[in-house]
Design a protein around this motif. Structure first.
Motif, short mmCIF file in Angstrom:
data_model
loop_
_atom_site.label_atom_id
_atom_site.label_comp_id
_atom_site.label_asym_id
_atom_site.label_seq_id
_atom_site.Cartn_x
_atom_site.Cartn_y
_atom_site.Cartn_z
N ALA A 69 12.93 3.89 1.49
CA ALA A 69 13.82 4.94 1.98
C ALA A 69 13.78 6.18 1.11
CB ALA A 69 15.25 4.42 2.07
N HIS A 70 13.35 6.02 -0.15
CA HIS A 70 13.16 7.17 -1.03
C HIS A 70 11.96 6.89 -1.92
CE1 HIS A 70 13.77 10.15 -4.22
NE2 HIS A 70 14.43 10.84 -3.32
N PRO A 71 11.01 7.85 -2.03
CA PRO A 71 9.77 7.61 -2.77
C PRO A 71 9.93 7.85 -4.26
CG PRO A 71 9.73 9.79 -1.80
CD PRO A 71 11.04 9.17 -1.37
N PRO A 72 9.03 7.30 -5.08
CA PRO A 72 9.18 7.39 -6.53
C PRO A 72 8.83 8.74 -7.13
CG PRO A 72 7.17 6.21 -5.96
CD PRO A 72 7.91 6.44 -4.68
N GLY A 73 8.02 9.53 -6.48
CA GLY A 73 7.51 10.74 -7.11
C GLY A 73 8.26 12.01 -6.82
N THR A 74 9.39 11.92 -6.13
CA THR A 74 10.17 13.11 -5.78
C THR A 74 11.38 13.22 -6.68
OG1 THR A 74 9.49 12.94 -3.46
CG2 THR A 74 11.41 14.30 -3.93
N ALA A 75 11.38 14.19 -7.57
CA ALA A 75 12.51 14.38 -8.48
C ALA A 75 13.69 15.01 -7.75
CB ALA A 75 12.09 15.26 -9.65
N ARG A 76 14.88 14.54 -8.04
CA ARG A 76 16.10 15.08 -7.44
C ARG A 76 16.98 15.66 -8.53
NH1 ARG A 76 14.85 15.59 -2.09
NH2 ARG A 76 13.98 13.62 -1.27
N ASP A 102 25.17 0.28 14.41
CA ASP A 102 24.35 1.45 14.09
C ASP A 102 22.89 1.04 13.94
OD1 ASP A 102 26.55 3.07 14.12
OD2 ASP A 102 26.75 3.22 11.94
N THR A 103 22.00 1.96 14.27
CA THR A 103 20.57 1.67 14.25
C THR A 103 19.79 2.49 13.21
OG1 THR A 103 20.30 3.28 16.03
CG2 THR A 103 20.49 0.95 16.66
N HIS A 104 20.39 3.57 12.71
CA HIS A 104 19.68 4.48 11.80
C HIS A 104 20.34 4.48 10.42
CE1 HIS A 104 18.17 5.74 15.69
NE2 HIS A 104 17.22 6.40 15.08
N TYR A 105 19.50 4.54 9.38
CA TYR A 105 19.98 4.39 8.01
C TYR A 105 19.28 5.39 7.09
CZ TYR A 105 21.66 0.00 9.94
OH TYR A 105 22.28 -0.93 10.73
N ARG A 106 19.97 5.78 6.03
CA ARG A 106 19.39 6.67 5.04
C ARG A 106 20.08 6.46 3.70
NH1 ARG A 106 22.04 12.55 6.84
NH2 ARG A 106 24.17 12.11 6.07
N VAL A 107 19.45 6.92 2.63
CA VAL A 107 20.09 6.94 1.33
C VAL A 107 20.62 8.36 1.09
CG1 VAL A 107 17.90 7.42 0.16
CG2 VAL A 107 19.83 6.53 -1.14
N GLU A 164 0.84 -1.20 0.00
CA GLU A 164 0.00 0.00 0.00
C GLU A 164 0.87 1.25 0.00
OE1 GLU A 164 -3.97 1.66 2.29
OE2 GLU A 164 -2.45 0.66 3.48
N ASP A 165 0.93 1.92 -1.14
CA ASP A 165 1.68 3.17 -1.27
C ASP A 165 3.18 2.91 -1.25
OD1 ASP A 165 2.04 5.87 -1.62
OD2 ASP A 165 1.70 6.39 0.48
N ALA A 166 3.95 3.90 -1.67
CA ALA A 166 5.41 3.79 -1.66
C ALA A 166 6.02 5.06 -1.10
CB ALA A 166 5.93 3.53 -3.07
N SER A 167 5.37 5.62 -0.08
CA SER A 167 5.94 6.78 0.60
C SER A 167 7.05 6.31 1.53
CB SER A 167 4.86 7.53 1.39
OG SER A 167 4.20 6.66 2.28
N VAL A 168 7.85 7.24 2.03
CA VAL A 168 8.95 6.90 2.91
C VAL A 168 8.43 6.17 4.14
CG1 VAL A 168 10.76 7.83 4.40
CG2 VAL A 168 10.43 8.76 2.11
N SER A 169 9.07 5.08 4.49
CA SER A 169 8.78 4.18 5.62
C SER A 169 7.65 3.22 5.33
CB SER A 169 8.51 4.94 6.92
OG SER A 169 7.20 5.48 6.96
N SER A 170 7.05 3.25 4.13
CA SER A 170 6.03 2.27 3.77
C SER A 170 6.63 0.87 3.74
CB SER A 170 5.43 2.58 2.40
OG SER A 170 4.67 3.75 2.42
N LEU A 171 5.81 -0.12 4.09
CA LEU A 171 6.25 -1.51 4.04
C LEU A 171 6.62 -1.88 2.61
CD1 LEU A 171 6.53 -4.37 5.26
CD2 LEU A 171 4.08 -4.68 4.81
N ALA A 172 7.75 -2.58 2.47
CA ALA A 172 8.23 -2.98 1.15
C ALA A 172 8.85 -4.37 1.23
CB ALA A 172 9.27 -1.98 0.63
N PHE A 221 13.72 8.20 -8.66
CA PHE A 221 14.24 6.90 -8.24
C PHE A 221 13.57 6.44 -6.94
CE2 PHE A 221 17.01 10.09 -6.35
CZ PHE A 221 17.27 9.63 -5.07
N VAL A 222 13.63 5.14 -6.71
CA VAL A 222 13.09 4.50 -5.52
C VAL A 222 14.20 3.73 -4.84
CG1 VAL A 222 11.38 2.88 -4.60
CG2 VAL A 222 10.85 4.26 -6.62
N VAL A 223 14.25 3.79 -3.51
CA VAL A 223 15.19 2.98 -2.74
C VAL A 223 14.42 2.26 -1.64
CG1 VAL A 223 17.21 2.98 -1.24
CG2 VAL A 223 17.14 4.52 -3.22
N SER A 224 14.66 0.97 -1.53
CA SER A 224 14.09 0.18 -0.42
C SER A 224 15.20 -0.44 0.39
CB SER A 224 13.13 -0.89 -0.96
OG SER A 224 13.79 -1.71 -1.93
#
Length: 244
Positions: free
Chosen positions: A135-142, A219-224, A89-97, A237-240
């Motif tokens: 970790a990164h949603p599909p609809g945000t252009a960088r 370490d406990t925290h992660y990011r792209v 359900e959805d692909a926003s940041v922190s969504s289950l993947a 782009f999308v990152v899971s």
């Protein structure tokens, strides 16, 4: 996440977003049960876990004409390994993947006259199925170098790995290039991040999946994070991420 109706499943196949061309995505994972029953089993059957596997089966409406369409993507991926990420359900940041490295094993198109042209396909796993987060949603252009939202995934014990899938959905501009990496730290502020995984530089749509070597990570925290270069570059782009 409580019970819900499947309305917004997101499915990313290597460098293609197949959400708009899919109406059924089914993920299955199993472990072979090998009979080890013996005279000491006290009349009960005993089994041992054998080889594990995962399969993603998909169906939908056929489209073709550019690399983002299902027909182009399926032909380019047939017989090759790549990353696949599916979100219930959805692909926003922190969504289950659910993410996996897999091989597109088959592809079928066509039906009777008068029917909407369909497609169906299956992906067989090459790596374990991983339950993680976006970790990164599909609809945000960088368009410039930056970092994503910090996720608290927890520490990684010895023998387990951090898995990360990158799906570059589009790249525009003159000589655009993006190099993404996964960083970790012991706190949400990411004061002194450590790079754990680095993807190959990407200049066009495509995908890659990486994993750590099984060494413990406290370490406990992660990011792209990403580095972008080129003239007027823009990337979707999308990152899971996940631990298994």
């Amino acid at each position: 996440m409580s019970r819900f109706i499947l309305l917004n499943v997101r499915h990313f196949a290597v460098g293609a977003d197949l959400t708009g061309a899919s109406n059924k995505i089914e993920i299955s994972s199993e472990v072979e049960d090998k009979d080890s029953t013996n005279y000491g089993s006290a009349g009960w059957k005993e089994v041992l876990g054998g080889l594990a596997s995962c399969e993603i089966a998909g169906e939908g409406q056929w489209e073709a004409g550019d690399p983002a369409k299902v027909d182009n993507a399926a032909w380019s991926q047939l017989g090759g390994d790549g990353p696949y990420t599916t979100c219930p359900e959805d692909a926003s940041v922190s969504s289950l993947a659910y993410l996996v490295k897999g091989m597109r094993a088959d592809y079928a198109v066509g039906d009777a006259v008068g029917e909407v042209a369909p497609w169906s396909s299956a992906v067989k796993s090459s790596w374990p199925l991983v339950r993680g987060q976006i970790a990164h949603p599909p609809g945000t252009a960088r368009t410039s170098t930056g970092t994503g939202t910090v996720l608290n995934l927890g520490g990684i014990t010895a023998g387990k790995r951090l898995y990360a899938a990158l799906h570059v959905l589009s790249a525009t501009g003159t000589t655009p290039s993006i190099t993404a990496r996964i960083e970790s730290d012991d706190a949400a502020g990411m004061a002194s991040p450590t790079t754990r995984l680095t993807f190959a530089a990407a200049t066009a749509a495509g995908g890659e999946i990486l994993r750590t070597d099984g060494t413990a990570i406290t370490d406990t925290h992660y990011r792209v994070a990403w580095t972008i270069s080129g003239t007027t570059p823009s990337f979707l782009f999308v990152v899971s991420l996940g631990i298994r």
